[in-house]
Design a protein around this motif. Structure first.
Motif, short mmCIF file in Angstrom:
data_model
loop_
_atom_site.label_atom_id
_atom_site.label_comp_id
_atom_site.label_asym_id
_atom_site.label_seq_id
_atom_site.Cartn_x
_atom_site.Cartn_y
_atom_site.Cartn_z
N VAL A 1 5.36 37.27 -10.61
CA VAL A 1 6.27 36.61 -9.67
C VAL A 1 7.62 37.31 -9.60
CG1 VAL A 1 7.63 34.51 -9.27
CG2 VAL A 1 5.18 34.35 -9.74
N LYS A 2 8.18 37.61 -10.76
CA LYS A 2 9.51 38.25 -10.80
C LYS A 2 9.50 39.55 -10.00
CE LYS A 2 13.03 39.94 -14.01
NZ LYS A 2 13.35 40.24 -15.43
N GLN A 3 8.46 40.36 -10.17
CA GLN A 3 8.37 41.63 -9.45
C GLN A 3 8.15 41.40 -7.96
OE1 GLN A 3 5.13 43.54 -11.48
NE2 GLN A 3 6.29 43.88 -13.36
N ALA A 4 7.33 40.41 -7.62
CA ALA A 4 7.04 40.14 -6.21
C ALA A 4 8.31 39.77 -5.45
CB ALA A 4 6.02 39.01 -6.09
N LEU A 5 9.16 38.98 -6.09
CA LEU A 5 10.36 38.48 -5.41
C LEU A 5 11.42 39.55 -5.21
CD1 LEU A 5 10.80 34.87 -6.85
CD2 LEU A 5 9.57 35.64 -4.82
N GLU A 6 11.23 40.71 -5.83
CA GLU A 6 12.15 41.82 -5.56
C GLU A 6 12.05 42.26 -4.10
OE1 GLU A 6 11.18 44.97 -8.28
OE2 GLU A 6 11.46 43.70 -10.05
N TRP A 7 10.85 42.06 -3.50
CA TRP A 7 10.64 42.58 -2.15
C TRP A 7 10.11 41.54 -1.16
CZ3 TRP A 7 12.86 47.08 -1.37
CH2 TRP A 7 13.02 47.95 -2.46
N ALA A 8 9.22 40.67 -1.60
CA ALA A 8 8.55 39.75 -0.67
C ALA A 8 9.49 38.65 -0.20
CB ALA A 8 7.31 39.15 -1.33
N GLU A 9 9.52 38.44 1.11
CA GLU A 9 10.36 37.38 1.69
C GLU A 9 9.57 36.11 1.98
OE1 GLU A 9 13.11 38.60 4.77
OE2 GLU A 9 12.99 40.68 4.07
N LEU A 10 8.24 36.24 2.03
CA LEU A 10 7.40 35.06 2.23
C LEU A 10 6.14 35.22 1.38
CD1 LEU A 10 7.03 32.36 3.77
CD2 LEU A 10 5.80 33.65 5.53
#
Length: 231
Positions: free
Chosen positions: A88-97
């Motif tokens: 999750v932490k890595q995903a939220l670096e880039w993903a907006e949705l």
């Protein structure tokens, strides 16, 4: 390659437009998410050059490997695959949705990481409308209590629902599943759960996106019809 991808984007957008008009919908209410799984940065640049701003990745690792090279183009990244809590932490670096919120453990981790970042996360709740054991997502009967659970969290905002239809060579086979998701969305909206907004329906892929648009999709996830078959 670039010209073929741009040509395919135009074709897909035209088919979306026609499908929307058949359903008496405004085509502007449908966004094309280009699915970039296994695609190169060069291929993705061709999609951006064709005017598409929404990009969808299935895996966090691939998202992190490509996004920095495309940062200047300012695309909107969607995480459309199953999301493990440890990513999750890595995903939220880039993903907006995030399209695949489907369990309490993932909700808790999204809340934790969003609070740490000081920025709420936008997510779609994935629903397993077809009931297939191979598919991720909440059973339809669990949707209301889960939405009420999410509504109590200030750091995660539900923006809509997502589903995947069973694989089939006939796009019409997907129609009842897409229709069911739209009906579920309407039922949940009627409950007026405070803090839950359900403007988006993410449904439809290369083989059935036109049917999805006819049934109310606002986000269609298309890869092969744009880039051609994967190697």
């Amino acid at each position: 390659m670039v010209s073929k991808i741009m040509e395919n984007v135009s074709l897909v957008l035209e088919r979306i437009r026609r499908a929307a008009e058949r359903a008496a919908r405004d085509p502007a209410g449908v966004r094309l998410v280009a699915v970039t799984k296994t695609r190169t940065v060069e291929e993705i640049e061709a999609v951006l050059a064709a005017g598409i701003r929404d990009l969808g990745e299935n895996r966090v690792q691939e998202l992190r490997s490509k996004a920095p090279f495309l940062q200047d183009r300012q695309p909107t990244w969607h995480l459309i695959g199953t999301l493990q809590t440890n990513k999750v932490k890595q995903a939220l670096e880039w993903a907006e949705l995030i399209h695949s919120l489907d369990r309490s453990a993932l909700l808790s981790e999204l809340v934790k990481q969003a609070e740490r970042r000081g920025r709420p996360v936008d997510a779609l709740v994935q629903v397993n409308v077809s009931g297939e054991a191979s598919k991720h997502g909440l059973p339809p009967g669990d949707l209301e209590p889960f939405l009420r659970q999410v509504a109590q969290q200030r750091w995660v905002r539900v923006r809509g629902l997502m589903t995947m239809a069973p694989l089939s060579d006939n796009p019409e086979d997907a129609r009842p599943h897409f229709r069911r998701l739209r009906q579920l969305r309407d039922q949940m909206q009627a409950l007026g759960i405070e803090g839950v907004s359900l403007e988006h329906l993410s449904m439809g892929m290369s083989g059935d996106y036109e049917v999805a648009v006819e049934e109310g999709a606002t986000l269609v996830r298309v890869g092969t019809a744009i880039f051609g078959p994967r190697d």
